[in-house]
Design a protein around this motif. Structure first.
Motif, PDB file in Angstrom:
ATOM      1  N   LEU A 240       0.465  -1.156  -0.255  1.00 45.89           N
ATOM      2  CA  LEU A 240       0.396   0.097  -0.171  1.00 45.89           C
ATOM      3  C   LEU A 240       0.641   1.051  -0.139  1.00 45.89           C
ATOM      4  N   ASP A 241       0.573   2.866  -0.631  1.00 43.81           N
ATOM      5  CA  ASP A 241       1.683   3.288  -0.750  1.00 43.81           C
ATOM      6  C   ASP A 241       0.063   4.621   0.623  1.00 43.81           C
ATOM      7  N   PHE A 242       0.630   4.921   1.330  1.00 42.98           N
ATOM      8  CA  PHE A 242      -0.081   6.414   1.812  1.00 42.98           C
ATOM      9  C   PHE A 242      -0.290   7.860   1.857  1.00 42.98           C
TER      10      PHE A 242
ATOM     11  N   TRP B 131       1.653   6.379  17.482  1.00 43.74           N
ATOM     12  CA  TRP B 131       0.330   6.999  17.272  1.00 43.74           C
ATOM     13  C   TRP B 131      -0.121   6.994  16.319  1.00 43.74           C
ATOM     14  N   GLU B 132      -1.215   7.274  15.858  1.00 41.92           N
ATOM     15  CA  GLU B 132      -2.240   6.481  14.603  1.00 41.92           C
ATOM     16  C   GLU B 132      -2.852   7.471  14.118  1.00 41.92           C
ATOM     17  N   ALA B 133      -1.521   8.279  12.809  1.00 42.01           N
ATOM     18  CA  ALA B 133      -2.107   9.218  11.950  1.00 42.01           C
ATOM     19  C   ALA B 133      -3.149   8.391  10.564  1.00 42.01           C
ATOM     20  N   ASP B 134      -3.903   9.454  10.536  1.00 44.72           N
ATOM     21  CA  ASP B 134      -5.424   9.372   9.747  1.00 44.72           C
ATOM     22  C   ASP B 134      -4.271  10.311   7.754  1.00 44.72           C
ATOM     23  N   HIS B 135      -4.728   8.937   7.444  1.00 39.36           N
ATOM     24  CA  HIS B 135      -3.840   8.964   6.369  1.00 39.36           C
ATOM     25  C   HIS B 135      -5.091   8.462   5.250  1.00 39.36           C
ATOM     26  N   LEU B 136      -5.127   8.787   3.370  1.00 40.38           N
ATOM     27  CA  LEU B 136      -6.096   7.617   2.762  1.00 40.38           C
ATOM     28  C   LEU B 136      -4.688   6.631   2.472  1.00 40.38           C
ATOM     29  N   ALA B 137      -5.372   5.576   1.915  1.00 38.96           N
ATOM     30  CA  ALA B 137      -4.108   4.482   2.053  1.00 38.96           C
ATOM     31  C   ALA B 137      -5.003   4.269   0.593  1.00 38.96           C
ATOM     32  N   LEU B 138      -3.413   3.724  -0.228  1.00 40.99           N
ATOM     33  CA  LEU B 138      -3.949   3.612  -1.866  1.00 40.99           C
ATOM     34  C   LEU B 138      -3.117   1.767  -1.800  1.00 40.99           C
ATOM     35  N   ARG B 139      -3.597   0.951  -2.640  1.00 44.63           N
ATOM     36  CA  ARG B 139      -2.906  -0.033  -3.743  1.00 44.63           C
ATOM     37  C   ARG B 139      -1.773   0.484  -4.114  1.00 44.63           C
TER      38      ARG B 139
END
Length: 438
Positions: free
Chosen positions: A116-118, A216-224
């Motif tokens: 995945l890319d973030f 810590w959990e950062a908010d990202h958009l995860a992409l294949r």
């Protein structure tokens, strides 16, 4: 302050029209504009996670992450199409197989970065320990040594915990709901959850502990992987996202979740001093002020009752929206509540079966009804959760199902009954085959 908050919230509605030129708004190059023209719709693998992403009472996707996607859509012209998933494992499978393009609720980890890319981060929250109310609050990983820690399968912290804390007995389940249920029943010592999500599930059997140190959990958009143009488009949109508008969106959904800080001693002394002077100067009007105070309290109570009714209506709508049958039974096995899928699965109506036990009805074969009722009563005696794959005889024949039942408690820790349901495995397999064909 109220005017300032209103101004921030008002920016949420100030989206640019879709007719605006994306290149001028966020500086897209020719390749990125061409990619949007060839891929106008982006499939989002979405699992319901309260406040961040969930379906409202009308079945529409809502939440903080959905607002972010809507704003990116207005800035770029992309259309985001949600495809619902029901566990982290299933969500990751959709991205790995190419059935979905992005997700909004995945935390970054080294293992996930392999496929995945973030995108750039647009928020951050901590991980917290969630333990049983009667046990000491969980404060560190070392405290879990030789104890059971339960996590949803393929959790972002799973690989790190297995590597750095081999003495912890790690157990995997499908969802956070199952993880919390095992902690409540005592079968697991603790689980780990996003600090925002943990505050949304108050229970007499659970207690939120300390944050996981250094995690810590950062908010990202995860992409294949393999979508460099889409990653660049999303990053440019997030970079161009007005900071005030992003703050307004987070305030809209997360305001009130973080515990309120206790005022300092000086602030308390100042406040009480001001009140003392005030009451001394208006002593003659005390009766009028008291009557006004009573009016305010009455209005607050009415508002609280309205909010409670709204919450109950929303919870009922949310249960009805669940695709799998769900039910709630009391200590005698009498039906308290069920959803539409339960009514459809047993070809009946709630008003015909409310307050009755399975052995008093004709919705299942007699042997099946007696077997399930006996299991419910035994489970209420042991207070243990149950998750199992099995075959059961229904009116229309034998079905392969995944059945789950969980004891639930009142706010003071008293056992109140069972919450349960089942998934038709044949229908799930048929749905997967259909998704693969698509």
């Amino acid at each position: 302050m109220s005017v300032a908050q209103w101004g921030l919230a008002a920016q949420l509605a100030a989206y640019e029209p879709r007719g605006a030129v994306a290149e001028a708004a966020i500086g897209l190059d020719a390749q990125e504009l061409q990619w949007i023209a060839e891929h106008p719709t982006v499939t989002v693998a979405s699992a319901q996670y309260p406040l961040y992403l969930f379906k409202d009472e009308h079945g529409h996707w809502s939440g903080l992450n959905n607002d972010v996607l809507n704003r990116i859509s207005a800035m770029t012209g992309l259309k985001f199409l949600h495809e619902e998933t029901f566990s982290t494992d299933q969500l990751l499978e959709r991205l790995e197989s190419g059935a979905a393009d992005i997700s909004t609720t995945l935390a970054m980890s080294e293992e996930r970065k392999e496929f995945l890319d973030f995108s750039h981060a647009f928020g951050v929250a901590g991980w917290v320990f969630v333990g049983r109310a009667g046990a000491p609050a969980v404060q560190s990983m070392q405290q879990l040594s030789k104890r059971v820690l339960v996590l949803p399968a393929r959790h972002a912290l799973e690989a790190t915990i297995r590597r750095d804390y081999p003495s912890i007995e790690l157990r995997s389940v499908k969802t956070y709901a199952e993880a919390r249920a095992l902690v409540e029943s005592g079968e697991a010592y603790a689980t780990i959850e996003n600090e925002t999500g943990a505050q949304l599930y108050p229970s007499g059997q659970l207690k939120v502990g300390d944050t996981v140190e250094g995690k810590w959990e950062a908010d990202h958009l995860a992409l294949r992987k393999g979508q460099p143009q889409l990653l660049s488009i999303l990053n440019k949109a997030l970079e161009a996202f007005p900071p005030a508008e992003l703050r307004a969106i987070r305030l809209k959904w997360l305001d009130g979740i973080v515990p309120v800080q206790t005022p300092s001693t000086w602030q308390q002394i100042t406040e009480w001093g001001c009140w003392s002077v005030f009451f001394a100067s208006v002593f003659a009007l005390l009766s009028l002020l008291w009557n006004r105070r009573l009016t305010v309290l009455i209005q607050q109570r009415r508002d609280a009752e309205k909010d409670l009714n709204d919450q109950l209506a929303f919870q009922h709508a949310l249960i009805d929206a669940m695709p799998d049958p769900m039910f709630v039974r009391d200590l005698e096995g009498r039906l308290i509540m069920c959803n539409k899928s339960y009514e459809e699965g047993l070809s009946t109506r709630f008003d015909q079966i409310q307050g009755r036990r399975l052995i008093e009805l004709d919705v299942l074969p007699k042997e099946t009804a007696e077997q399930l009722h006996a299991e419910f009563m035994a489970q209420l005696g042991t207070r243990k959760t149950r998750f199992s794959e099995r075959q059961l005889m229904f009116k229309d024949g034998v079905r392969d199902i995944y059945q789950w039942t969980v004891p639930f408690y009142s706010a003071d820790g008293q056992l109140r009954g069972l919450l349960g349901g089942w998934t038709d495995l044949a229908k799930r397999r048929q749905g997967r085959r259909k998704a693969q064909c698509l």
